[in-house]
Scaffold this motif. Structure first.
Motif, PDB file in Angstrom:
ATOM      1  N   ASP A  72      -6.255  21.372  -8.600  1.00  0.00           N
ATOM      2  CA  ASP A  72      -7.710  21.521  -8.630  1.00  0.00           C
ATOM      3  C   ASP A  72      -8.151  21.991  -7.242  1.00  0.00           C
ATOM      4  OD1 ASP A  72     -10.341  21.475  -9.367  1.00  0.00           O
ATOM      5  OD2 ASP A  72     -10.593  19.327  -8.962  1.00  0.00           O
ATOM      6  N   LEU A  73      -8.210  23.316  -7.048  1.00  0.00           N
ATOM      7  CA  LEU A  73      -8.433  23.886  -5.729  1.00  0.00           C
ATOM      8  C   LEU A  73      -9.757  24.639  -5.681  1.00  0.00           C
ATOM      9  CD1 LEU A  73      -4.878  25.415  -5.162  1.00  0.00           C
ATOM     10  CD2 LEU A  73      -5.649  23.104  -4.664  1.00  0.00           C
ATOM     11  N   SER A  74     -10.257  24.807  -4.476  1.00  0.00           N
ATOM     12  CA  SER A  74     -11.449  25.628  -4.288  1.00  0.00           C
ATOM     13  C   SER A  74     -11.048  27.099  -4.335  1.00  0.00           C
ATOM     14  CB  SER A  74     -12.106  25.315  -2.943  1.00  0.00           C
ATOM     15  OG  SER A  74     -11.267  25.730  -1.880  1.00  0.00           O
ATOM     16  N   VAL A  75     -12.044  27.963  -4.482  1.00  0.00           N
ATOM     17  CA  VAL A  75     -11.771  29.407  -4.479  1.00  0.00           C
ATOM     18  C   VAL A  75     -11.095  29.809  -3.175  1.00  0.00           C
ATOM     19  CG1 VAL A  75     -12.849  31.692  -4.458  1.00  0.00           C
ATOM     20  CG2 VAL A  75     -13.631  29.960  -6.095  1.00  0.00           C
ATOM     21  N   GLY A  76     -11.555  29.250  -2.057  1.00  0.00           N
ATOM     22  CA  GLY A  76     -10.944  29.550  -0.774  1.00  0.00           C
ATOM     23  C   GLY A  76      -9.485  29.158  -0.721  1.00  0.00           C
ATOM     24  N   HIS A  77      -9.162  27.977  -1.277  1.00  0.00           N
ATOM     25  CA  HIS A  77      -7.767  27.532  -1.284  1.00  0.00           C
ATOM     26  C   HIS A  77      -6.917  28.336  -2.265  1.00  0.00           C
ATOM     27  CE1 HIS A  77      -8.887  23.477   0.638  1.00  0.00           C
ATOM     28  NE2 HIS A  77      -8.136  24.153   1.492  1.00  0.00           N
ATOM     29  N   TRP A  78      -7.493  28.750  -3.378  1.00  0.00           N
ATOM     30  CA  TRP A  78      -6.733  29.585  -4.315  1.00  0.00           C
ATOM     31  C   TRP A  78      -6.341  30.907  -3.655  1.00  0.00           C
ATOM     32  CZ3 TRP A  78      -4.055  28.263  -8.282  1.00  0.00           C
ATOM     33  CH2 TRP A  78      -4.452  27.225  -9.132  1.00  0.00           C
ATOM     34  N   THR A  79      -7.231  31.444  -2.824  1.00  0.00           N
ATOM     35  CA  THR A  79      -6.898  32.712  -2.167  1.00  0.00           C
ATOM     36  C   THR A  79      -5.842  32.517  -1.082  1.00  0.00           C
ATOM     37  OG1 THR A  79      -8.762  32.468  -0.626  1.00  0.00           O
ATOM     38  CG2 THR A  79      -9.144  33.737  -2.631  1.00  0.00           C
ATOM     39  N   SER A  80      -5.925  31.413  -0.315  1.00  0.00           N
ATOM     40  CA  SER A  80      -4.974  31.208   0.786  1.00  0.00           C
ATOM     41  C   SER A  80      -3.645  30.653   0.307  1.00  0.00           C
ATOM     42  CB  SER A  80      -5.576  30.282   1.853  1.00  0.00           C
ATOM     43  OG  SER A  80      -5.836  28.998   1.312  1.00  0.00           O
ATOM     44  N   ASP A  81      -3.666  29.748  -0.675  1.00  0.00           N
ATOM     45  CA  ASP A  81      -2.421  29.146  -1.154  1.00  0.00           C
ATOM     46  C   ASP A  81      -1.843  29.876  -2.358  1.00  0.00           C
ATOM     47  OD1 ASP A  81      -2.050  26.146   0.155  1.00  0.00           O
ATOM     48  OD2 ASP A  81      -4.131  26.790   0.090  1.00  0.00           O
ATOM     49  N   GLY A  82      -2.699  30.576  -3.105  1.00  0.00           N
ATOM     50  CA  GLY A  82      -2.237  31.256  -4.302  1.00  0.00           C
ATOM     51  C   GLY A  82      -2.037  32.742  -4.099  1.00  0.00           C
ATOM     52  N   LEU A  83      -3.143  33.468  -3.933  1.00  0.00           N
ATOM     53  CA  LEU A  83      -3.048  34.921  -3.821  1.00  0.00           C
ATOM     54  C   LEU A  83      -2.221  35.361  -2.619  1.00  0.00           C
ATOM     55  CD1 LEU A  83      -6.624  36.178  -4.799  1.00  0.00           C
ATOM     56  CD2 LEU A  83      -4.513  36.378  -6.110  1.00  0.00           C
ATOM     57  N   LEU A  84      -2.327  34.628  -1.522  1.00  0.00           N
ATOM     58  CA  LEU A  84      -1.586  35.038  -0.334  1.00  0.00           C
ATOM     59  C   LEU A  84      -0.078  34.871  -0.518  1.00  0.00           C
ATOM     60  CD1 LEU A  84      -2.861  36.280   2.136  1.00  0.00           C
ATOM     61  CD2 LEU A  84      -2.541  34.125   3.352  1.00  0.00           C
ATOM     62  N   THR A  85       0.323  34.102  -1.533  1.00  0.00           N
ATOM     63  CA  THR A  85       1.745  34.004  -1.862  1.00  0.00           C
ATOM     64  C   THR A  85       2.298  35.368  -2.269  1.00  0.00           C
ATOM     65  OG1 THR A  85       1.446  31.713  -2.581  1.00  0.00           O
ATOM     66  CG2 THR A  85       3.446  32.823  -3.315  1.00  0.00           C
ATOM     67  N   VAL A  86       1.468  36.186  -2.909  1.00  0.00           N
ATOM     68  CA  VAL A  86       1.891  37.539  -3.290  1.00  0.00           C
ATOM     69  C   VAL A  86       2.169  38.358  -2.039  1.00  0.00           C
ATOM     70  CG1 VAL A  86       1.220  39.641  -4.513  1.00  0.00           C
ATOM     71  CG2 VAL A  86       0.547  37.407  -5.413  1.00  0.00           C
ATOM     72  N   PHE A  87       1.305  38.208  -1.025  1.00  0.00           N
ATOM     73  CA  PHE A  87       1.517  38.906   0.246  1.00  0.00           C
ATOM     74  C   PHE A  87       2.858  38.515   0.868  1.00  0.00           C
ATOM     75  CE2 PHE A  87       1.230  38.283   4.885  1.00  0.00           C
ATOM     76  CZ  PHE A  87       1.075  39.592   5.300  1.00  0.00           C
ATOM     77  N   PHE A  88       3.168  37.223   0.856  1.00  0.00           N
ATOM     78  CA  PHE A  88       4.416  36.767   1.454  1.00  0.00           C
ATOM     79  C   PHE A  88       5.621  37.101   0.575  1.00  0.00           C
ATOM     80  CE2 PHE A  88       1.626  34.157   4.137  1.00  0.00           C
ATOM     81  CZ  PHE A  88       2.215  34.401   5.370  1.00  0.00           C
ATOM     82  N   LEU A  89       5.419  37.221  -0.720  1.00  0.00           N
ATOM     83  CA  LEU A  89       6.497  37.702  -1.589  1.00  0.00           C
ATOM     84  C   LEU A  89       6.899  39.119  -1.191  1.00  0.00           C
ATOM     85  CD1 LEU A  89       8.311  37.615  -4.152  1.00  0.00           C
ATOM     86  CD2 LEU A  89       6.322  38.423  -5.442  1.00  0.00           C
ATOM     87  N   VAL A  90       5.904  39.979  -1.013  1.00  0.00           N
ATOM     88  CA  VAL A  90       6.179  41.360  -0.589  1.00  0.00           C
ATOM     89  C   VAL A  90       6.814  41.371   0.799  1.00  0.00           C
ATOM     90  CG1 VAL A  90       5.123  43.584  -0.034  1.00  0.00           C
ATOM     91  CG2 VAL A  90       4.342  42.298  -2.030  1.00  0.00           C
ATOM     92  N   ALA A  91       6.339  40.495   1.695  1.00  0.00           N
ATOM     93  CA  ALA A  91       6.927  40.411   3.030  1.00  0.00           C
ATOM     94  C   ALA A  91       8.388  39.978   2.952  1.00  0.00           C
ATOM     95  CB  ALA A  91       6.129  39.432   3.892  1.00  0.00           C
ATOM     96  N   GLY A  92       8.694  39.056   2.049  1.00  0.00           N
ATOM     97  CA  GLY A  92      10.073  38.617   1.871  1.00  0.00           C
ATOM     98  C   GLY A  92      10.968  39.734   1.367  1.00  0.00           C
ATOM     99  N   ILE A  93      10.453  40.517   0.409  1.00  0.00           N
ATOM    100  CA  ILE A  93      11.219  41.656  -0.109  1.00  0.00           C
ATOM    101  C   ILE A  93      11.456  42.679   0.995  1.00  0.00           C
ATOM    102  CG2 ILE A  93      11.202  43.578  -1.744  1.00  0.00           C
ATOM    103  CD1 ILE A  93       9.517  41.818  -3.606  1.00  0.00           C
ATOM    104  N   GLU A  94      10.420  42.948   1.777  1.00  0.00           N
ATOM    105  CA  GLU A  94      10.542  43.928   2.866  1.00  0.00           C
ATOM    106  C   GLU A  94      11.544  43.451   3.901  1.00  0.00           C
ATOM    107  OE1 GLU A  94      10.138  47.357   4.847  1.00  0.00           O
ATOM    108  OE2 GLU A  94       9.188  46.909   2.930  1.00  0.00           O
ATOM    109  N   LEU A  95      11.519  42.157   4.214  1.00  0.00           N
ATOM    110  CA  LEU A  95      12.480  41.613   5.170  1.00  0.00           C
ATOM    111  C   LEU A  95      13.897  41.728   4.625  1.00  0.00           C
ATOM    112  CD1 LEU A  95      13.172  40.092   7.769  1.00  0.00           C
ATOM    113  CD2 LEU A  95      12.717  37.950   6.547  1.00  0.00           C
ATOM    114  N   LYS A  96      14.081  41.425   3.340  1.00  0.00           N
ATOM    115  CA  LYS A  96      15.404  41.546   2.715  1.00  0.00           C
ATOM    116  C   LYS A  96      15.883  42.995   2.773  1.00  0.00           C
ATOM    117  CE  LYS A  96      18.836  40.089  -0.040  1.00  0.00           C
ATOM    118  NZ  LYS A  96      18.507  39.520  -1.352  1.00  0.00           N
ATOM    119  N   ARG A  97      14.991  43.930   2.505  1.00  0.00           N
ATOM    120  CA  ARG A  97      15.377  45.346   2.560  1.00  0.00           C
ATOM    121  C   ARG A  97      15.791  45.743   3.970  1.00  0.00           C
ATOM    122  NH1 ARG A  97      14.140  50.317   3.818  1.00  0.00           N
ATOM    123  NH2 ARG A  97      12.422  49.616   5.141  1.00  0.00           N
TER     124      ARG A  97
END
Length: 438
Positions: A72-97
Motif C-alpha cells: 500500500d504505497l503512495s504515488v511517489g513511492h510507486w514511482t521510486s520503488d516500482g517504476l525506477l526498478t525498470v530503470f535499474f533493470l536496464v542499467a543491469g542489462i547494460e552493465l552485463k553487456r
C-alpha cells in the motif's frame, strides 16, 4: 560487415563497429528520454511553485495498492520503488553487456573507465563528508552526489546540438553504468530497512529460478514478467530497496547470442538485447520522467536557495556534484592513463576529458533517489533536492560552455566518423585497412 580493429593503447580512439552500433542505439533512446526528463522536471517545479501546489502534494501522497501484501504505497513511492526498478533493470542489462562484450570485458580496457568512475564516486563523497563535518552537519548524505544521470547529460548535449564523437559518448555511458552499479550497491548496503529474512530468502529463491530459466533457454514473457514482479515484491518486503531486484535480474539476463546448432537456428538477439529493446523506451520515456515529476518538486524561494549555500548538507551535495565529480573523474582518468601508458586520441585533448567530467556532475535521478532515502524528513529532503537541482544545473551550464568551445573540432570528427560515400550503411572509416583506421 567488417570492423576496424582498435589499438587498445589509444584512449578515446575509434570504437569497433559492433560496439559503436550498440552504444548508438542506447544513447539515441536515452537522449529522447532525457528531453522528456527535462520536461518532467520543469513541470514539477512549475506545478509546486504555482497556486495548484496542494494538488501536487495530494497526487504524490495518494495511496493505493494491496495492503495485505505490504504494497500500500503512495504515488511517489510507486514511482521510486516500482517504476525506477525498470530503470535499474536496464542499467543491469547494460552493465552485463559491458562486462561480457563491451568496454569492461578485459581488465586492460576496463581500467580507465572503472578507475575514473570510482574516483568520480569517491571524491564527491569525501568532499560532502568534509563539508558536512566542517559545518557540524549530518554525514548520512555522503552518497547523494555520487551518481551521474546519463539521460539528463545527453539531453544537455541534444539541447546544445553538439557533435560529440562516439568515443566520448561511449566513455560517458560507461561512467554512468559503473556509477549506477555503485549507487545500487550503496542503496542495498547502507539504506536497508529492518530485514525480513523470510521475504528476502524468497526473493533470492526467485532469482535462482530466474537464473535457471535463463540457463535452460526458456523463452516467453509469461514466465519472466510474473516471476520478476514476485521477486520485486519480496525484495521490497524484505527490507532491501526494491530497485536492487531490477539490477539483479538485469545482470542475470544472458547478453550473448546462441549460435546455430543441429536442432535450432542461431539467435538473432539475446534475451538481454530483447529485454533492453523493450524496456529502455519504457525506462527513458515513462519510468524516469514520472519519478522526476514526483521527486523534483521543490518550492523555489530565496530562503531555500540561500540555505543550499549556508547549510552544510545541501552545500556538500552541490559541491560534490560540481567540484567532486569534475576533480574525481578527470584526475582518475589522467592518472589511470599515465599508469597504463594509454595515449590520448591525437584528435582530442585533455580539455575534452575535463569538459566530460564537468558534464558528469549532473546527478539528477539517482541523486534524488538517494537523497530521499538519506533524508526521509520532508524539510531536510527539500533542501537536499534543491541542492541536487542547483548542482546539476551548474554542472550543465559549465559543461555547455566548455563543450561549445570545442564543437568545431567535434563536428569535424563526427562527420569523418559517419561519412558513408558508398551508401552501404557502414561508415567508410570502418572499411579502411587496419593501419589507416584512426
Amino acid at each position: 560487415m567488417c570492423a576496424a580493429p582498435r589499438d587498445r593503447s589509444v584512449f578515446l580512439g575509434l570504437l569497433p563497429w559492433p560496439e559503436r552500433s550498440a552504444v548508438s542505439r542506447a544513447l539515441r533512446t536515452e537522449t529522447v528520454g532525457g528531453l522528456v526528463l527535462l520536461a518532467a522536471a520543469v513541470l514539477a517545479l512549475v506545478w509546486v511553485n504555482s497556486p495548484w501546489s496542494a494538488a501536487y502534494d495530494a497526487v504524490r501522497d495518494f495511496h493505493f495498492g494491496m495492503p495485505a501484501l505490504g504494497l500500500d504505497l503512495s504515488v511517489g513511492h510507486w514511482t521510486s520503488d516500482g517504476l525506477l526498478t525498470v530503470f535499474f533493470l536496464v542499467a543491469g542489462i547494460e552493465l552485463k553487456r559491458e562486462l561480457v562484450v563491451g568496454e569492461l570485458r578485459t581488465p586492460a580496457a576496463a581500467a580507465l573507465p572503472v578507475v575514473a568512475a570510482m574516483c568520480g564516486m569517491a571524491v564527491p563523497a569525501a568532499l560532502y563528508a568534509a563539508t558536512a563535518a566542517a559545518g557540524g552537519g549530518s554525514l548520512k548524505g555522503w552518497a547523494v552526489p555520487m551518481a551521474t544521470d546519463i539521460a539528463f547529460a545527453l539531453a544537455v548535449l541534444a539541447v546544445l546540438s553538439t557533435h560529440l564523437p562516439s568515443a566520448l559518448r561511449a566513455f560517458l555511458l560507461t561512467l554512468a553504468v559503473v556509477d549506477d552499479l555503485g549507487a545500487i550497491l550503496v542503496t542495498a548496503v547502507f539504506f536497508t530497512a529492518d530485514l525480513n529474512l523470510l521475504a528476502l530468502g524468497g526473493a533470492v529463491a526467485g532469482l535462482v529460478v530466474f537464473y535457471l530459466l535463463q540457463r535452460l533457454r526458456v523463452r516467453g514473457w509469461w514466465w519472466y514478467v510474473p516471476l520478476g514482479t514476485v521477486i520485486w515484491a519480496l525484495m521490497y518486503n524484505g527490507g532491501v530497496h526494491a530497485t536492487v531486484a531490477g539490477v539483479a535480474m538485469g545482470l542475470i539476463l544472458r547478453t550473448t547470442r546462441d549460435p546455430a546448432t543441429a536442432s535450432r537456428t542461431a539467435e538473432t538477439a539475446s534475451p538481454g538485447e530483447r529485454a533492453e529493446n523493450l524496456m529502455r523506451p519504457v525506462s527513458a520515456g515513462i519510468a524516469v520522467p514520472l519519478f522526476a515529476l514526483f521527486s523534483a518538486g521543490v518550492s523555489i524561494s530565496l530562503p531555500i536557495l540561500g540555505e543550499v549555500f549556508t547549510r552544510p548538507e545541501p552545500l556538500g551535495v552541490a559541491l560534490g556534484l560540481v567540484l567532486g565529480k569534475t576533480i574525481g573523474i578527470f584526475a582518475g582518468t589522467y592518472l589511470a592513463a599515465r599508469f597504463t601508458r594509454a595515449q590520448l586520441n591525437p584528435n582530442l585533448a585533455w580539455a575534452d576529458v575535463f569538459a566530460l567530467a564537468v558534464l558528469a556532475g549532473i546527478g539528477f535521478t539517482v541523486s534524488l533517489l538517494i537523497g530521499e532515502l538519506a533524508f526521509p524528513a520532508p524539510a531536510d529532503a527539500e533542501h537536499v533536492k534543491a541542492a541536487v537541482l542547483a548542482g546539476s544545473l551548474t554542472a550543465a551550464a559549465l559543461a555547455a560552455v566548455l563543450l561549445k568551445r570545442r564543437d568545431r573540432i567535434y563536428r569535424r570528427l563526427y562527420e569523418a566518423e559517419n561519412l558513408d560515400q558508398d551508401g552501404d550503411g557502414i561508415p567508410d572509416i570502418y572499411q579502411r585497412t587496419p593501419g589507416s583506421a584512426a
